[in-house]
Design a protein around this motif. Structure first.
Motif, PDB file in Angstrom:
ATOM      1  N   ALA A 151       0.830  -1.205   0.000  1.00 51.80           N
ATOM      2  CA  ALA A 151       0.000   0.000   0.000  1.00 51.80           C
ATOM      3  C   ALA A 151       0.865   1.256   0.000  1.00 51.80           C
ATOM      4  CB  ALA A 151      -0.925  -0.003   1.214  1.00 51.80           C
ATOM      5  N   GLY A 152       2.008   1.175   0.682  1.00 53.60           N
ATOM      6  CA  GLY A 152       2.925   2.304   0.683  1.00 53.60           C
ATOM      7  C   GLY A 152       3.476   2.580  -0.703  1.00 53.60           C
ATOM      8  N   GLU A 153       3.789   1.530  -1.438  1.00 51.56           N
ATOM      9  CA  GLU A 153       4.293   1.691  -2.797  1.00 51.56           C
ATOM     10  C   GLU A 153       3.229   2.352  -3.673  1.00 51.56           C
ATOM     11  OE1 GLU A 153       5.447  -2.161  -4.091  1.00 51.56           O
ATOM     12  OE2 GLU A 153       7.086  -2.353  -2.641  1.00 51.56           O
ATOM     13  N   LYS A 154       1.966   1.915  -3.526  1.00 48.79           N
ATOM     14  CA  LYS A 154       0.881   2.490  -4.312  1.00 48.79           C
ATOM     15  C   LYS A 154       0.636   3.947  -3.946  1.00 48.79           C
ATOM     16  CE  LYS A 154      -1.482  -1.951  -4.850  1.00 48.79           C
ATOM     17  NZ  LYS A 154      -2.689  -2.750  -4.488  1.00 48.79           N
ATOM     18  N   ALA A 155       0.890   4.291  -2.692  1.00 49.01           N
ATOM     19  CA  ALA A 155       0.662   5.658  -2.227  1.00 49.01           C
ATOM     20  C   ALA A 155       1.854   6.574  -2.504  1.00 49.01           C
ATOM     21  CB  ALA A 155       0.355   5.661  -0.733  1.00 49.01           C
ATOM     22  N   GLY A 156       2.909   6.011  -3.088  1.00 43.62           N
ATOM     23  CA  GLY A 156       4.068   6.821  -3.429  1.00 43.62           C
ATOM     24  C   GLY A 156       5.035   7.053  -2.286  1.00 43.62           C
ATOM     25  N   VAL A 157       4.991   6.198  -1.268  1.00 42.08           N
ATOM     26  CA  VAL A 157       5.915   6.331  -0.141  1.00 42.08           C
ATOM     27  C   VAL A 157       7.289   5.829  -0.569  1.00 42.08           C
ATOM     28  CG1 VAL A 157       6.415   5.643   2.224  1.00 42.08           C
ATOM     29  CG2 VAL A 157       4.046   6.037   1.506  1.00 42.08           C
TER      30      VAL A 157
END
Length: 219
Positions: A151-157
């Motif tokens: 989810a972090g990758e999808k959120a651009g973290v």
């Protein structure tokens, strides 16, 4: 048990004109992206333009709470718009309301992971969490560590150490230490006044925010 707090009857003045947010409005999207968001010592997130101190909307939400997801879907665009316009200071309080499993562990994992996210990416991560909420509620385990990292990758973290922070649940103890005692979620307060079901109506919410007044920035 999830329950909506009792509705407080609020007299709402009919506004002469109401501005509606449209998801495809690029100017609105850009303004909202520029609204500063900062994390407080207790884990809450403050979304407000500089100098805006009133009115204050406090939103207490549990990421495993279906009614919180419902509220998010109905009024999140309105909250972002009002904050971007300098008409509202929004304080998000991620909490764990559940005592039974698997909801409690779901909630703690998600909230702890969200604390690993830089403040500027938190709203995007929050969107991912509500989109992956475990179903059916009350019986489904979810928010796995792999899912929370993805989810972090999808959120651009992109911050260094995010994966380790999530997988090690490094922020779980802090989340539980700061966790308030509430009767239910979502709990929504406007200048300390409980809104109850009024908070689920974006038009009514916008009108009552206007009635409270506050700091308005010149365009």
């Amino acid at each position: 048990m999830i329950k909506r707090v009792a509705v407080v009857v609020v007299a709402i003045a009919v506004m002469a004109a109401t501005v509606f947010w449209a998801g495809g409005d690029k100017a609105s999207d850009q303004a909202q992206a520029q609204t500063p968001i900062t994390r407080q010592a207790d884990g809450s997130l403050v979304l407000a333009l500089p100098g805006v101190t009133q009115p204050v909307l406090d939103l207490y939400e549990d990421f495993d709470c279906p009614i919180c997801r419902e509220l998010h879907g109905k009024v999140n665009p309105t909250l972002l718009k009002l904050a971007a316009q300098g008409r509202l200071k929004v304080v998000f309080h991620p909490v764990t309301i559940f005592v039974d499993e698997p909801m409690r562990s779901n909630s703690i994992r998600a909230a702890a992971a969200a604390r690993c996210v830089p403040a500027e990416s938190w709203l995007a991560y929050r969107e991912q969490l509500y989109g992956m909420q475990p179903e059916p509620h009350g019986t489904a385990s979810g928010f796995t560590l792999d899912e929370l990292v993805a989810a972090g990758e999808k959120a651009g973290v992109r911050v260094t150490g995010f994966d380790a922070c999530v997988r090690g649940q490094e922020r779980a103890a802090g989340h539980l230490k700061d966790n308030p005692q509430l009767e239910g979620t979502p709990t929504v307060l406007l200048n300390g006044q409980m809104l109850g079901d009024l908070a689920f109506d974006p038009n009514a919410l916008e009108q009552v925010v206007a009635q409270f007044g506050g700091t308005y920035l010149e365009s």
